[in-house]
Design a protein around this motif. Structure first.
Motif, PDB file in Angstrom:
ATOM      1  N   ALA A   1       0.834  -1.210   0.000  1.00 23.70           N
ATOM      2  CA  ALA A   1       0.000   0.000   0.000  1.00 23.70           C
ATOM      3  C   ALA A   1       0.867   1.259   0.000  1.00 23.70           C
ATOM      4  O   ALA A   1       0.350   2.366   0.018  1.00 23.70           O
TER       5      ALA A   1
ATOM      6  N   THR B   1       0.788   1.927   7.910  1.00 28.51           N
ATOM      7  CA  THR B   1       1.356   3.028   8.692  1.00 28.51           C
ATOM      8  C   THR B   1       0.965   4.323   7.992  1.00 28.51           C
ATOM      9  O   THR B   1       0.244   4.287   6.982  1.00 28.51           O
TER      10      THR B   1
ATOM     11  N   PHE C   1       8.634  -5.328   0.226  1.00 22.58           N
ATOM     12  CA  PHE C   1       8.795  -3.872   0.194  1.00 22.58           C
ATOM     13  C   PHE C   1       8.648  -3.251   1.583  1.00 22.58           C
ATOM     14  O   PHE C   1       9.151  -2.151   1.812  1.00 22.58           O
TER      15      PHE C   1
ATOM     16  N   THR D   1      10.647  -2.509  12.237  1.00 22.08           N
ATOM     17  CA  THR D   1      10.102  -3.040  10.977  1.00 22.08           C
ATOM     18  C   THR D   1      11.204  -3.570  10.057  1.00 22.08           C
ATOM     19  O   THR D   1      11.140  -4.702   9.579  1.00 22.08           O
TER      20      THR D   1
HETATM   21  P1  NAD Z   1       6.760   3.666   1.674  1.00 24.79           P
HETATM   22  O1  NAD Z   1       7.203   4.257   2.967  1.00 24.79           O
HETATM   23  O2  NAD Z   1       6.018   4.519   0.698  1.00 24.79           O
HETATM   24  O3  NAD Z   1       5.832   2.390   1.944  1.00 24.79           O
HETATM   25  C1  NAD Z   1       6.125   1.437   2.923  1.00 24.79           C
HETATM   26  C2  NAD Z   1       4.898   0.527   3.085  1.00 24.79           C
HETATM   27  O4  NAD Z   1       5.231  -0.477   4.066  1.00 24.79           O
HETATM   28  C3  NAD Z   1       3.657   1.260   3.596  1.00 24.79           C
HETATM   29  O5  NAD Z   1       2.523   0.848   2.866  1.00 24.79           O
HETATM   30  C4  NAD Z   1       3.550   0.828   5.043  1.00 24.79           C
HETATM   31  O6  NAD Z   1       2.222   0.811   5.531  1.00 24.79           O
HETATM   32  C5  NAD Z   1       4.156  -0.568   5.000  1.00 24.79           C
HETATM   33  N1  NAD Z   1       4.713  -1.000   6.287  1.00 24.79           N
HETATM   34  C6  NAD Z   1       5.571  -0.297   7.087  1.00 24.79           C
HETATM   35  N2  NAD Z   1       5.827  -1.014   8.201  1.00 24.79           N
HETATM   36  C7  NAD Z   1       5.152  -2.172   8.110  1.00 24.79           C
HETATM   37  C8  NAD Z   1       5.058  -3.332   8.927  1.00 24.79           C
HETATM   38  N3  NAD Z   1       5.710  -3.430  10.091  1.00 24.79           N
HETATM   39  N4  NAD Z   1       4.274  -4.353   8.505  1.00 24.79           N
HETATM   40  C9  NAD Z   1       3.602  -4.280   7.332  1.00 24.79           C
HETATM   41  N5  NAD Z   1       3.662  -3.211   6.519  1.00 24.79           N
HETATM   42  C10 NAD Z   1       4.426  -2.168   6.901  1.00 24.79           C
HETATM   43  O7  NAD Z   1       8.070   3.057   1.027  1.00 24.79           O
HETATM   44  P2  NAD Z   1       8.518   2.984  -0.505  1.00 24.79           P
HETATM   45  O8  NAD Z   1       9.159   4.253  -0.876  1.00 24.79           O
HETATM   46  O9  NAD Z   1       7.391   2.435  -1.309  1.00 24.79           O
HETATM   47  O10 NAD Z   1       9.675   1.883  -0.411  1.00 24.79           O
HETATM   48  C11 NAD Z   1       9.377   0.496  -0.501  1.00 24.79           C
HETATM   49  C12 NAD Z   1      10.657  -0.289  -0.349  1.00 24.79           C
HETATM   50  O11 NAD Z   1      11.596   0.098  -1.370  1.00 24.79           O
HETATM   51  C13 NAD Z   1      11.367  -0.055   0.978  1.00 24.79           C
HETATM   52  O12 NAD Z   1      11.876  -1.278   1.436  1.00 24.79           O
HETATM   53  C14 NAD Z   1      12.498   0.915   0.632  1.00 24.79           C
HETATM   54  O13 NAD Z   1      13.590   0.728   1.490  1.00 24.79           O
HETATM   55  C15 NAD Z   1      12.824   0.484  -0.784  1.00 24.79           C
HETATM   56  N6  NAD Z   1      13.377   1.534  -1.651  1.00 24.79           N
HETATM   57  C16 NAD Z   1      12.750   2.747  -1.755  1.00 24.79           C
HETATM   58  C17 NAD Z   1      13.274   3.702  -2.615  1.00 24.79           C
HETATM   59  C18 NAD Z   1      12.603   5.054  -2.802  1.00 24.79           C
HETATM   60  O14 NAD Z   1      13.138   5.932  -3.488  1.00 24.79           O
HETATM   61  N7  NAD Z   1      11.398   5.266  -2.259  1.00 24.79           N
HETATM   62  C19 NAD Z   1      14.441   3.439  -3.350  1.00 24.79           C
HETATM   63  C20 NAD Z   1      15.054   2.186  -3.209  1.00 24.79           C
HETATM   64  C21 NAD Z   1      14.500   1.241  -2.362  1.00 24.79           C
END
Ligand code: NAD
Ligand code: TYD
Length: 377
Positions: free
Chosen positions: A27, A53, A98, A117
């Motif tokens: 999400a 979250t 993710f 987390t």
């Molecule tokens: P985000 O913060 O938008 O989304 C994180 C999601 O994880 C949310 O939907 C949240 O509700 C859920 N979540 C958090 N804690 C949780 C838990 N304990 N149990 C279940 N669900 C939980 O993050 P994003 O930007 O979509 O990033 C996703 C992944 O990609 C992450 O692992 C991040 O490290 C990695 N990443 C992100 C980027 C970037 O530029 N955004 C770049 C490289 C890698």
């Protein structure tokens, strides 16, 4: 905020073992883009486990809410009983992980949730996967994959003339966020090495696109520029990030899942290094173009503010391995991707209104007030 340990399982499982993917954090920004893209392009069923979250938003997935190939489960990846029953019930052929706390500034103010987390949660997921995987039949066991979605930030900071990060670059994380992701990557690596779990890891550069929570640079600047608010650039604005359009990242993950070699790591990036100030100026010009405000340039709103503590100077990814071995390449140029992105935030006012109420306002007030200092205890 602590998540409740209860889960709402909305639909009973109806999947064929061979073709269900369990996505965690679906999400959030990248996860929801991934699910929408894969529902459109693949035949797989997707189960989305998300704790919702502040960063999780089910509205991102409205388009597939009634789709029989999609199921949402509200719960925490650290809830081992829930993860166990989900694996037994849905019998996924892959897990794409993710779920994480993902914002560096929040990790500086309060690292606890990042450890809970990103480290403990990933550990719980790996432990339940280790219990689930041997119970599959031989062919299913061989085909199964656990894909860890990680970041370039685990490699630390580059100097201006350093070569981009390769898969062999030593980890040197600098923020609590990066350290927690590095720890989880190491756990994934150890589960491959010790237990033979068929893992894959992707380390990607900064993403941008629709559905990104507006605490991150690009959506924050678009919305502040739209509203005529100050555009807070940290330090001298010369820090460099390597930007990739989110759809390209999602394609890369799907490619690695389909054809990556178990146990391998793949760096994903757009060969697209930009200084922060350049990004903010580009956004100002696009907002001026799409929503002109009487001749005054949005660039006048740029405000240099106190730097982020420990701010990494430069990230850059060497993505030749995934290009060479798996034939993946980004499709979107930065110029076209950023235009689409700015337009999307300007045209989706309701989405913006929904995510920028309540706790969001509090974060912005606390984080950008001149007196705000990172919490030390
Ligand atoms: P985000 O913060 O938008 O989304 C994180 C999601 O994880 C949310 O939907 C949240 O509700 C859920 N979540 C958090 N804690 C949780 C838990 N304990 N149990 C279940 N669900 C939980 O993050 P994003 O930007 O979509 O990033 C996703 C992944 O990609 C992450 O692992 C991040 O490290 C990695 N990443 C992100 C980027 C970037 O530029 N955004 C770049 C490289 C890698
Ligand atoms: P961010 O989107 O938080 O991603 P990350 O820290 O994971 O790279 O920030 C991108 C860059 O923009 C980073 O160098 C910090 C900078 N930045 C600002 O200058 N001002 C801001 O208000 C924010 C949120 C980020």
């Amino acid at each position: 905020m602590r998540l409740t340990r209860t889960a709402i399982v909305r639909v009973t499982c109806f999947y064929f073992m061979q073709n269900t993917i369990l996505v965690t954090g679906g999400a959030g920004f990248i996860g929801s883009n991934f699910i929408l893209q894969r529902m459109e392009r693949d035949a797989a069923s997707i189960v989305n486990l998300d704790g919702l979250t502040y960063a999780g938003n089910l509205r991102n997935l409205d388009a597939i809410a009634g789709n029989p190939r999609y199921e949402f489960v509200h719960g925490d990846i650290g809830d081992r009983g829930l993860v166990r029953s989900l694996l037994q019930r849905c019998r996924p052929r892959a897990i794409v992980h993710f779920a994480a706390e993902s914002h560096v500034d929040r990790s500086i103010r309060g690292p606890d949730d990042f450890i809970r987390t990103n480290v403990d949660g990933t550990f719980a997921l790996l432990e339940e996967t280790r219990a689930y995987w041997p119970g599959l039949d031989e062919r299913e066991r061989a085909d199964f994959r656990f894909l860890q979605v990680s970041t370039d930030e685990v490699y630390g900071s580059l100097g201006p003339d350093d070569r981009p990060f390769r898969e062999t670059t030593a980890y040197a994380p600098n923020s609590p966020y990066a350290a927690s992701k590095a720890a989880s990557d190491h756990l994934v690596r150890a589960y491959r090495h010790t237990y033979g779990l068929p893992t894959l890891t992707t380390n990607c550069s900064n993403n941008y696109g629709r559905f990104q929570f507006p605490e991150k640079l690009i959506p924050l600047m678009i919305l502040n520029a739209r509203d005529g608010k100050p555009l807070p650039v940290y330090g001298d604005g010369q820090n460099v990030r390597d930007w990739l359009y989110v759809e390209d990242h999602c394609e890369a993950i799907a490619t690695v899942l389909a054809r990556g070699r178990a146990g391998e790591t793949y760096n994903v990036g757009g060969w697209n290094e930009k200084k922060n100030l350049e990004i903010v100026e580009t956004i100002c010009d696009l907002v001026d173009e799409f929503a002109p405000r009487g001749g005054a340039s949005r660039r006048e709103l740029i405000t240099f503010v106190k730097d982020r503590p420990g701010h990494d100077r430069r990230y850059a990814m060497d993505a030749r391995k995934i290009e060479r071995e798996l034939n993946w390449k980004p499709k979107e140029t930065f110029e076209s991707g950023i235009r689409k992105t700015v337009r999307w935030y300007l045209e989706n006012e309701e989405w913006v209104r929904d995510v920028t109420s309540g706790s969001y306002r509090k974060w912005i007030e606390t984080h950008y007030s001149p007196e705000a200092e990172p919490r030390r205890s």
